[in-house]
Design a protein around this motif. Structure first.
Motif, PDB file in Angstrom:
ATOM      1  N   LYS A  66      43.487  45.000  59.714  1.00 21.56           N
ATOM      2  CA  LYS A  66      43.251  43.713  59.049  1.00 21.56           C
ATOM      3  C   LYS A  66      42.073  43.792  58.081  1.00 21.56           C
ATOM      4  N   THR A  67      42.163  44.764  57.161  1.00 22.53           N
ATOM      5  CA  THR A  67      41.085  45.002  56.205  1.00 22.53           C
ATOM      6  C   THR A  67      41.606  45.006  54.773  1.00 22.53           C
ATOM      7  N   GLY A  68      40.682  44.901  53.844  1.00 24.02           N
ATOM      8  CA  GLY A  68      40.967  45.001  52.421  1.00 24.02           C
ATOM      9  C   GLY A  68      39.746  45.580  51.725  1.00 24.02           C
ATOM     10  N   ASP A  69      39.867  45.812  50.425  1.00 25.82           N
ATOM     11  CA  ASP A  69      38.774  46.367  49.633  1.00 25.82           C
ATOM     12  C   ASP A  69      38.306  45.322  48.627  1.00 25.82           C
ATOM     13  N   TYR A  70      37.041  45.414  48.242  1.00 23.02           N
ATOM     14  CA  TYR A  70      36.502  44.490  47.249  1.00 23.02           C
ATOM     15  C   TYR A  70      35.499  45.238  46.386  1.00 23.02           C
ATOM     16  N   CYS A  71      35.692  45.136  45.075  1.00 22.29           N
ATOM     17  CA  CYS A  71      34.851  45.841  44.113  1.00 22.29           C
ATOM     18  C   CYS A  71      34.084  44.849  43.253  1.00 22.29           C
ATOM     19  N   PHE A  72      32.982  45.296  42.712  1.00 25.81           N
ATOM     20  CA  PHE A  72      32.189  44.516  41.769  1.00 25.81           C
ATOM     21  C   PHE A  72      32.001  45.345  40.514  1.00 25.81           C
ATOM     22  N   THR A  73      32.208  44.713  39.349  1.00 27.04           N
ATOM     23  CA  THR A  73      31.971  45.348  38.059  1.00 27.04           C
ATOM     24  C   THR A  73      30.839  44.612  37.369  1.00 27.04           C
ATOM     25  N   ASN A  74      29.848  45.353  36.914  1.00 27.17           N
ATOM     26  CA  ASN A  74      28.695  44.789  36.224  1.00 27.17           C
ATOM     27  C   ASN A  74      28.948  44.834  34.725  1.00 27.17           C
ATOM     28  N   LYS A  75      29.209  43.691  34.103  1.00 30.33           N
ATOM     29  CA  LYS A  75      29.437  43.617  32.656  1.00 30.33           C
ATOM     30  C   LYS A  75      28.181  43.170  31.918  1.00 30.33           C
ATOM     31  N   SER A 113      20.916  35.887  40.619  1.00 29.38           N
ATOM     32  CA  SER A 113      21.504  35.466  39.344  1.00 29.38           C
ATOM     33  C   SER A 113      22.900  34.912  39.559  1.00 29.38           C
ATOM     34  N   ALA A 114      23.518  35.247  40.698  1.00 33.77           N
ATOM     35  CA  ALA A 114      24.848  34.714  41.032  1.00 33.77           C
ATOM     36  C   ALA A 114      25.019  34.783  42.537  1.00 33.77           C
ATOM     37  N   SER A 115      25.755  33.838  43.065  1.00 27.07           N
ATOM     38  CA  SER A 115      26.067  33.863  44.492  1.00 27.07           C
ATOM     39  C   SER A 115      27.307  33.020  44.713  1.00 27.07           C
ATOM     40  N   GLY A 116      27.947  33.217  45.840  1.00 21.71           N
ATOM     41  CA  GLY A 116      29.145  32.450  46.160  1.00 21.71           C
ATOM     42  C   GLY A 116      29.905  33.097  47.287  1.00 21.71           C
ATOM     43  N   GLN A 117      31.194  32.794  47.362  1.00 17.83           N
ATOM     44  CA  GLN A 117      32.049  33.361  48.394  1.00 17.83           C
ATOM     45  C   GLN A 117      33.187  34.138  47.761  1.00 17.83           C
ATOM     46  N   ILE A 118      33.577  35.199  48.451  1.00 14.85           N
ATOM     47  CA  ILE A 118      34.745  35.970  48.070  1.00 14.85           C
ATOM     48  C   ILE A 118      35.691  35.962  49.260  1.00 14.85           C
ATOM     49  N   ASN A 119      36.969  36.144  48.999  1.00 13.23           N
ATOM     50  CA  ASN A 119      37.968  36.178  50.059  1.00 13.23           C
ATOM     51  C   ASN A 119      38.579  37.566  50.111  1.00 13.23           C
ATOM     52  N   ILE A 120      38.343  38.257  51.214  1.00 14.15           N
ATOM     53  CA  ILE A 120      38.927  39.583  51.410  1.00 14.15           C
ATOM     54  C   ILE A 120      40.325  39.383  51.973  1.00 14.15           C
ATOM     55  N   GLU A 121      41.330  39.913  51.287  1.00 14.82           N
ATOM     56  CA  GLU A 121      42.717  39.766  51.708  1.00 14.82           C
ATOM     57  C   GLU A 121      43.215  41.061  52.335  1.00 14.82           C
ATOM     58  N   ARG A 122      44.012  40.912  53.384  1.00 11.52           N
ATOM     59  CA  ARG A 122      44.560  42.071  54.101  1.00 11.52           C
ATOM     60  C   ARG A 122      45.397  42.924  53.160  1.00 11.52           C
ATOM     61  N   CYS A 123      45.084  44.211  53.140  1.00  7.55           N
ATOM     62  CA  CYS A 123      45.810  45.223  52.350  1.00  7.55           C
ATOM     63  C   CYS A 123      45.770  44.957  50.850  1.00  7.55           C
ATOM     64  N   LYS A 124      44.771  44.231  50.385  1.00  6.48           N
ATOM     65  CA  LYS A 124      44.600  43.984  48.951  1.00  6.48           C
ATOM     66  C   LYS A 124      43.279  44.600  48.497  1.00  6.48           C
ATOM     67  N   SER A 125      43.220  44.909  47.228  1.00  4.35           N
ATOM     68  CA  SER A 125      41.998  45.381  46.598  1.00  4.35           C
ATOM     69  C   SER A 125      41.758  44.483  45.397  1.00  4.35           C
ATOM     70  N   LYS A 126      40.554  43.902  45.319  1.00  4.37           N
ATOM     71  CA  LYS A 126      40.214  43.022  44.198  1.00  4.37           C
ATOM     72  C   LYS A 126      38.902  43.456  43.597  1.00  4.37           C
ATOM     73  N   THR A 127      38.696  43.098  42.330  1.00  5.70           N
ATOM     74  CA  THR A 127      37.446  43.363  41.634  1.00  5.70           C
ATOM     75  C   THR A 127      36.894  42.053  41.109  1.00  5.70           C
ATOM     76  N   PHE A 128      35.610  41.832  41.369  1.00  2.49           N
ATOM     77  CA  PHE A 128      34.882  40.679  40.851  1.00  2.49           C
ATOM     78  C   PHE A 128      34.041  41.160  39.686  1.00  2.49           C
ATOM     79  N   ILE A 129      34.136  40.484  38.545  1.00  2.00           N
ATOM     80  CA  ILE A 129      33.400  40.884  37.345  1.00  2.00           C
ATOM     81  C   ILE A 129      32.172  40.001  37.192  1.00  2.00           C
ATOM     82  N   VAL A 130      31.001  40.632  37.211  1.00  2.00           N
ATOM     83  CA  VAL A 130      29.735  39.920  37.003  1.00  2.00           C
ATOM     84  C   VAL A 130      29.452  39.954  35.517  1.00  2.00           C
ATOM     85  N   ARG A 131      29.341  38.767  34.909  1.00  2.42           N
ATOM     86  CA  ARG A 131      29.100  38.676  33.460  1.00  2.42           C
ATOM     87  C   ARG A 131      27.703  38.171  33.176  1.00  2.42           C
TER      88      ARG A 131
END
Length: 173
Positions: free
Chosen positions: A78-87, A155-173
């Motif tokens: 019951k895991t997923g991946d989460y990435c962050f990109t620094n723009k 400089s930024a904060s909030g919530q992310i949702n980790i989805e089972r068997c999904k990989s998502k990327t959050f872009i920091v602008r």
């Protein structure tokens, strides 16, 4: 989800052939359509009458990644991946809190992407800040439990949702 195909005569518009097929709205189809097909209880029951209404939309700064990159044991674990990109043009520190006390940290250079892998599904809090220099002086704050901490400026904060068997990327602008 219904798929309808028609073969038409380009000159007359006459329908030569037509077919209609019901397709399951599974997690793969949901990812292509940009919707979450899982429900808050983790199920994806195709007979659920509320299908499509419990879906959580992607944050505007999020993108789905290739699902083939996720750990093959993700369904069981019951895991997923989460990435962050620094723009931004600055170096950043990203903290993701799994609960009130446990966190993981990434340091991102400008235009760099890094990931957290095999994170338990569910909501997590994130905080983005600039890294502290070794010689920086800050006021130390004493917490209620007697421990000390250095105050952070985020400089930024909030919530992310980790989805089972999904990989998502959050872009920091």
């Amino acid at each position: 989800m219904k798929l309808t195909t028609k073969a038409l005569d380009a000159m007359t518009g006459f329908v030569i052939s037509a077919a209609m097929k019901d397709l399951p709205l599974d997690n793969d189809a949901g990812a292509l359509l940009g919707i979450n097909t899982s429900f808050s209880d983790g199920s994806s029951d195709p007979n659920n009458s509320n299908r499509g209404f419990n879906n959580v939309p992607l944050n505007s700064n999020e993108n789905y990644n290739n699902p083939e990159t996720v750990n093959k044991e993700c369904e069981v674990n019951k895991t997923g991946d989460y990435c962050f990109t620094n723009k931004t043009s600055k170096n950043l520190v990203v903290d993701v809190y799994y609960d009130a006390y446990a966190a993981s940290t990434l340091t991102l250079g400008a235009n760099q992407t890094q990931c957290f892998y095999n994170i338990a599904e569910g909501s997590k809090n994130y905080f983005v800040s600039e890294p502290r220099g070794m010689n920086a002086s800050y006021n130390i704050v004493t917490r209620a439990d007697g421990s000390s901490a250095t105050p952070q400026t985020y400089s930024a904060s909030g919530q992310i949702n980790i989805e089972r068997c999904k990989s998502k990327t959050f872009i920091v602008r």
